[in-house]
Scaffold this active site. Structure first.
Site, short mmCIF file in Angstrom:
data_model
loop_
_atom_site.label_atom_id
_atom_site.label_comp_id
_atom_site.label_asym_id
_atom_site.label_seq_id
_atom_site.Cartn_x
_atom_site.Cartn_y
_atom_site.Cartn_z
N GLU A 185 -6.68 6.01 18.48
CA GLU A 185 -7.30 7.32 18.76
C GLU A 185 -8.29 7.67 17.65
O GLU A 185 -9.40 8.16 17.90
CB GLU A 185 -6.22 8.40 18.89
CG GLU A 185 -5.37 8.29 20.15
CD GLU A 185 -4.46 7.08 20.18
OE1 GLU A 185 -3.92 6.71 19.12
OE2 GLU A 185 -4.31 6.47 21.26
N GLU A 196 -17.75 -5.65 5.42
CA GLU A 196 -17.05 -6.75 6.08
C GLU A 196 -15.62 -6.38 6.47
O GLU A 196 -14.90 -7.19 7.04
CB GLU A 196 -17.06 -8.00 5.20
CG GLU A 196 -16.26 -7.94 3.93
CD GLU A 196 -16.94 -7.14 2.82
OE1 GLU A 196 -18.00 -6.53 3.10
OE2 GLU A 196 -16.41 -7.10 1.71
N GLN A 250 0.82 -1.20 0.00
CA GLN A 250 0.00 0.00 0.00
C GLN A 250 0.86 1.26 0.00
O GLN A 250 1.98 1.25 0.51
CB GLN A 250 -1.01 -0.02 1.16
CG GLN A 250 -0.52 0.52 2.49
CD GLN A 250 0.33 -0.48 3.24
OE1 GLN A 250 0.92 -1.39 2.66
NE2 GLN A 250 0.44 -0.31 4.55
N GLY A 251 0.35 2.31 -0.59
CA GLY A 251 1.06 3.59 -0.62
C GLY A 251 0.15 4.70 -0.11
O GLY A 251 -0.14 5.65 -0.83
N SER A 294 0.24 6.33 3.44
CA SER A 294 0.87 7.37 4.27
C SER A 294 1.96 8.11 3.52
O SER A 294 2.59 7.58 2.61
CB SER A 294 1.48 6.75 5.52
OG SER A 294 0.49 6.20 6.34
#
Lengths: 379, 338, 379, 338
Positions: free
Chosen positions: C363, C242, C124-125, C127
């Site tokens: 958070e 889901e 994944q890219g 952040s």
């Protein structure tokens, strides 16, 4: 580092212990009840007559000019002996130190001795229905009139308000002002015309609180504490660096931890390793607070600024007290539910549940620790 | 595998919820604190008229003959309303036991229960006092492995305080007899375990309801109460307190529903499933109680506001029929030593 | 309420169990190491060849068209058998469902099968160095050019980025846009010109992350997923209701809780009542998650909106996993420190410590629960 | 009663802090992870030159002869720097033991320790492996009640992994002999308990330092890192995580100082005081570790940033010489059964 008490400190402790062991009343009904209240006042008067009511105050007001360290010793002995909750506490611990710092000689002479001997009982008038954690949002006002002020508004959560003679709190003297500005610190007679006091039952069913209504209550100029319009500063500086210790002394939790250990000894079958672990944990945390008290005493003596650390202390004991009671309730099991007499764990648990709320909620305390001690940004 | 409730079950739940909203609102509850029995006058009759008291009574005794999976949502509603009536004791604990044992006691009591003419109180060995012992009609009492059905007229009661002002606790003096005996020996032991599981499940279901209502009240309050120029519910600390309690509650919820099936079917995993439900529901409801008190501030600490009645019910039910520690201990034995 | 599995479900479980018990590789070196990675890929290919890689996907991409319930069963069996961490997981669990929902037929045909059989591995890219919890603050951009886009910027915390062939993420296609608007979802070849990949060692020392730099990387139009400028919606709708279950399946924690119970059985002397209480607590919480999964499956089937409840699930297992490991470390005592091999509790503890951070911190999850489920005010 | 440190003690602390800031900064520490011994090259010599290694060595053996209350602030500084040298083992554990036993071992080793020519490793019965066993000069080893001083040349070591990359752990094979014996029987038992208390205290002091540094790093990061248009340290959730950890740490701190006096004077309450210190410091440092990781987010989870080295040191020291659970168990025995 010298962790032995001096001979003088030891003899002070011995004297306190002898008096308390001989005189502490046992099995008083709860303070916040019509039966219990006069008995607690009687006990306060006995304390005063023997100069144990306010050991750290000047002698002329009934004290012994004791150091903070001696006061800590006295508190250890007081709770060790099973001394009851102090009927005078909102006077002697909250208003008393403020008066000593900001009051005129006339005010001190007129008020302090009567406060200490429980002749005049004081309740606080900080919170308002719309101003709790956000104290600066208060709207009660004081209008200047000839020779004094007329006070209007409502104060709430006044502990033992229905049993008290006087109250102290902040009122807005400058109608144009906002938030912390334009407030004045007043001392108010609860017998005065225009006062209404409505009791509020607290969690355990006793009349622990009151709501105080003020409808044009006249307060003479001599009952302004500090300068007009500077009430916020007076209130905030209320007790100085030792506030963290005086709000609830370590001795109180040491005695509670010892009671818990005694309960565990008494009911070994109810105490598996999990309970024993918790008992030890609570005892250690009470002991840590005692040591932190002595550590802080030296820091204060060295002139260090420890004001904000009262928040560290309040966070610590607020939650320790609740955890300790929950362990006791676990040991008692189904027996706990029906123990609602004074001194019983369930009753005292309900009392302690208010710890993280009154005197600044735990959330406010954590903000103070984060912002004032650690320097995290306010916004 | 279909882990959900039927439309009928949900409808019955909604109907009961409506009745309790009308008849067991917080003013009625506060008034019940002041009555002798601690009950809401007239409410039991309305529950009977709706068929609630007969739900678990077999059809031949005038009831509907439903099982624990049908009851669990109703007990949750009773909890949500902090309903002070002995609904769990009568419908979810005494009735299934009487139906299972059958015989004269069943013939005597079950039609009365179905008709709303009898309420039950439960006194298991591990509990110290018996709630509602003086005003109930029938007491299910345990001594050793034996279970007895004792008419209220033949026991002596001595009142005790309870932290919950709607709960009338009594020390009970009684004499077991052949007449009162339901079962003893191995049968009594097995039935006793089943009664204890039913009682723990009933408490767990009520705790889920109590916790849900405390969350609802707290959210409402936090939306409306303004401090520092904003609703306190906009502060992260308040949000996170409530979110944490809600998270615990939502994990406890399915375990209570699951355990209702284990009890109804008396599955092999009944003990473990009931212990999971009671332990998680007790802890979750307690977390909701603490979050409610903290986020309301002083108001929840008083009699001016209804939350305290819910909080005290949580305090007694989390302890009743085995605390979370007791149930984890039982589970540990089965998991580690079993 | 019917809590028996159907005969079909039971035979599905039996088939999965038989395959997994026979084939799950034991004692693989860690996934995020040069030794371990190819062995994990090999295992993925064996899974794929037996149609166990993506059981809930359509048959044409190598799946079995399984229901969510069957997928839950498969996951229970996978972890029960001790199956290793999935090398393909960021592809099959994060990008896969998005492609199935938003991808064109051409994209699905071209990408999904290769993804499922670990021929093309995806990271994944999301952040960026300046955009973590605040994903919408991302600044990487894509400039429109003939036949595609040129991408510039840096992505970070790309799990297993150094071992992957492709990445997916959001880039700002509208330079005037702010926050959630003007973003586009791209599929990017990590072999393309202009790409730089720098490994980042994670807490256990393995190369678990990478920082990916893009300096004018050309991406053809066909590798835009969904509409240009609508990337945020695509990303947010990534997996549908889901998601709470697929991010980390209950089976994973059931297996972990069973391992903990086995450890406790193995070391009775290290397990006092306190430890036993904790073991039981963790086991119950894993079981509760299993039951919540089945409960949620029915709610999804009934068309209820359960999207935000994935935050409840993530909060639950994130902390359960850490607590469970801390109990295991306590049982192991001084032995734990030196157990750094794959599968050892200490190593797996370090891995789990990231739970409350990745995929939305705890958070952020608590904010979601408070705001989207409970309706508390956003500001 | 004067529970505080002298100006001299604080000055020595400040001087050591300065040396460690210069010589044991986080790049030096990261480099130490790659060395054979896991130490910072040249640092021990500088510690010796400053007099740290000789602090607890009696004057007749070339040291300054100070006690545990003098050492505790230095150990806290070593913790704050996550200093990988065996300072606690050599100065706070081995030296006082050798000085107390006296005789040939003391004559041999103490001057070397004072001069910075010998480092010690400690292997108590309850610990599984011995840190620094291969590179140390002297090993203090326990078998049953007996304590031995064993030269490194006469043991065999086999390396083991540690989660802490600066910690070199070894399984040690050795043969006790009359030559190596320091004490056995009742004397050995009593000394062994004192050594264990000293070791636990030393770990507790380092944990307070480690926790303090983690709080400091986290506060700095939270002030600088901006998300959602503000420094993350302005979010209540972040503030409260840090404030809670800080509160625990500030309660643990005095118990460590207090216990240093109990150990120095061998008071009646030594076991309870040391257990209080180690339990509270272990838990507090762990809370600081968790708060640091959570408030930093992913960066603290990597080798790109120094916090991980502090976190791992917390993980090993909170377990070393008795975990908090072990110490609470010891305390419970003394409080409840004693």
């Amino acid at each position: 580092m010298d962790l032995e008490y001096t001979p003088e400190q030891q003899s002070f402790r011995a004297e306190a212990r002898a008096f308390l062991e001989a005189h502490v009343p046992k099995n008083l009904p709860p303070l916040d009840t019509p039966e219990g209240f006069p008995l607690h006042v009687e006990w306060e008067q006995l304390l005063f007559d023997n100069r144990w009511a306010v050991v750290d105050w000047p002698e002329k007001y009934g004290g012994r000019d004791c150091s903070l360290l001696e006061w800590l010793i006295f508190e250890e002995e007081y709770y060790r002996a099973g001394g009851p909750q102090r009927a005078t506490q909102n006077g002697i611990f909250l208003l008393g130190p403020t008066l000593l710092k900001f009051g005129s000689e006339e005010q001190k002479d007129r008020i302090l001795t009567k406060m200490a001997r429980a002749e005049e009982l004081w309740c606080q008038g900080w919170s308002e229905p719309g101003a709790g954690s956000d104290l600066a949002a208060l709207t009660s006002r004081a209008d200047k009139v000839d020779g004094g002020f007329k006070l209007y508004g409502a104060k709430t959560w006044s502990t033992r308000g229905t049993f008290s003679h006087k109250t102290f709190g902040l009122f807005r003297t400058d109608p144009e002002s906002e938030r912390h500005r334009g407030l004045t610190y007043f001392l108010v007679d609860l017998q005065a015309e225009g006062i209404g006091v409505r009791p509020i039952n607290k969690l355990d069913g006793d009349e622990g609180f009151a709501e105080v209504y003020l409808d044009g209550v006249f307060v003479p100029d001599r009952d302004v504490l500090g300068e007009v319009g500077k009430g916020w500063n007076v209130a905030m500086a209320t007790t100085g660096p030792e506030r963290g210790l005086t709000l609830r002394s370590p001795g109180r939790f040491l005695a509670m931890a010892d009671r818990l250990v005694a309960l565990a000894k008494d009911r070994p079958d109810a105490c598996d390793d999990r309970i024993r672990d918790r008992v030890a944990d609570h005892w250690m945390k009470a002991e840590a607070f005692r040591q932190l008290g002595l550590w802080t005493d030296r820091r204060i003596a060295a002139g260090e600024d420890v004001g904000a650390e009262s928040s560290v202390m309040k966070l610590h004991w607020s939650h320790l007290d609740i955890d300790l009671h929950e362990t006791a309730l676990e040991i008692l099991g189904p027996d706990a539910e029906s123990e609602m007499k004074n001194g019983a764990w369930m009753k005292s648990y309900l009392f302690g549940l208010a710890n993280p709320i009154w005197g600044g909620t735990s959330e406010i305390q954590r903000n103070i620790v984060a912002e004032r001690i650690l320097g995290l940004p306010r916004k | 595998m279909r882990f959900g409730f039927s439309e009928d079950q949900k409808l019955f739940q909604a109907t009961l919820a409506e009745l309790l909203t009308d008849e067991c609102h917080h003013e009625a509850l506060a008034a019940a604190w002041e009555t002798d029995a601690g009950w809401v006058p007239g409410l039991w009759e309305k529950l009977a008229a709706m068929g609630v008291t007969g739900m678990s009574v077999p059809e031949e005794h005038g009831g509907i003959g439903l099982d624990d999976t049908d009851l669990v949502l109703l007990l949750e509603e009773a909890g949500r309303a902090a309903c002070p009536e002995p609904l769990a004791e009568t419908v979810a604990i005494a009735t299934p036991l009487l139906a299972e044992v059958g015989g004269a006691h069943a013939d005597t009591w079950l039609p009365k229960i179905a008709g709303g003419e009898a309420r039950a109180a439960i006194g298991l060995e591990r509990e110290r006092f018996v709630a509602d012992a003086a005003a109930a009609d029938l007491l299910i009492l345990q001594r050793g492995d034996a279970l007895h059905a004792v008419p209220a007229s033949s026991v002596k009661t001595a009142a005790r305080d309870s932290v919950d002002g709607a709960r009338r606790l009594y020390a009970v003096e009684w004499t077991p007899s052949a007449d009162t005996l339901l079962a003893d020996g191995d049968t009594g032991h097995a039935l006793g375990n089943r009664v204890a599981n039913r009682a723990a499940l009933a408490a767990a279901a009520q705790l889920v309801g109590l916790g849900s209502e405390l969350i609802r009240l707290t959210v409402e309050y936090a939306k409306g109460r303004v401090q520092f120029g904003q609703p306190i519910g906009a502060f992260q600390a308040v949000k996170h307190h409530i979110a944490n309690a809600y998270t615990q509650l939502e994990l406890a919820r399915p375990t209570v529903y699951w355990a209702s099936n284990s009890v109804a079917k008396n599955t092999d995993s009944i003990d473990l499933d009931v212990s999971t439900a009671k332990a998680l529901a007790s802890d979750a409801a307690h977390a909701c109680f603490r979050a409610a008190l903290q986020c309301h501030g002083a108001i929840a600490y008083t009699y001016e506001y209804q939350a305290h009645m819910w909080m005290k019910r949580v305090l007694v039910l989390r302890e009743a029929y085995g605390s979370s520690a007791w149930h984890r201990r039982r589970a540990a034995r089965s998991l580690i030593d079993g």
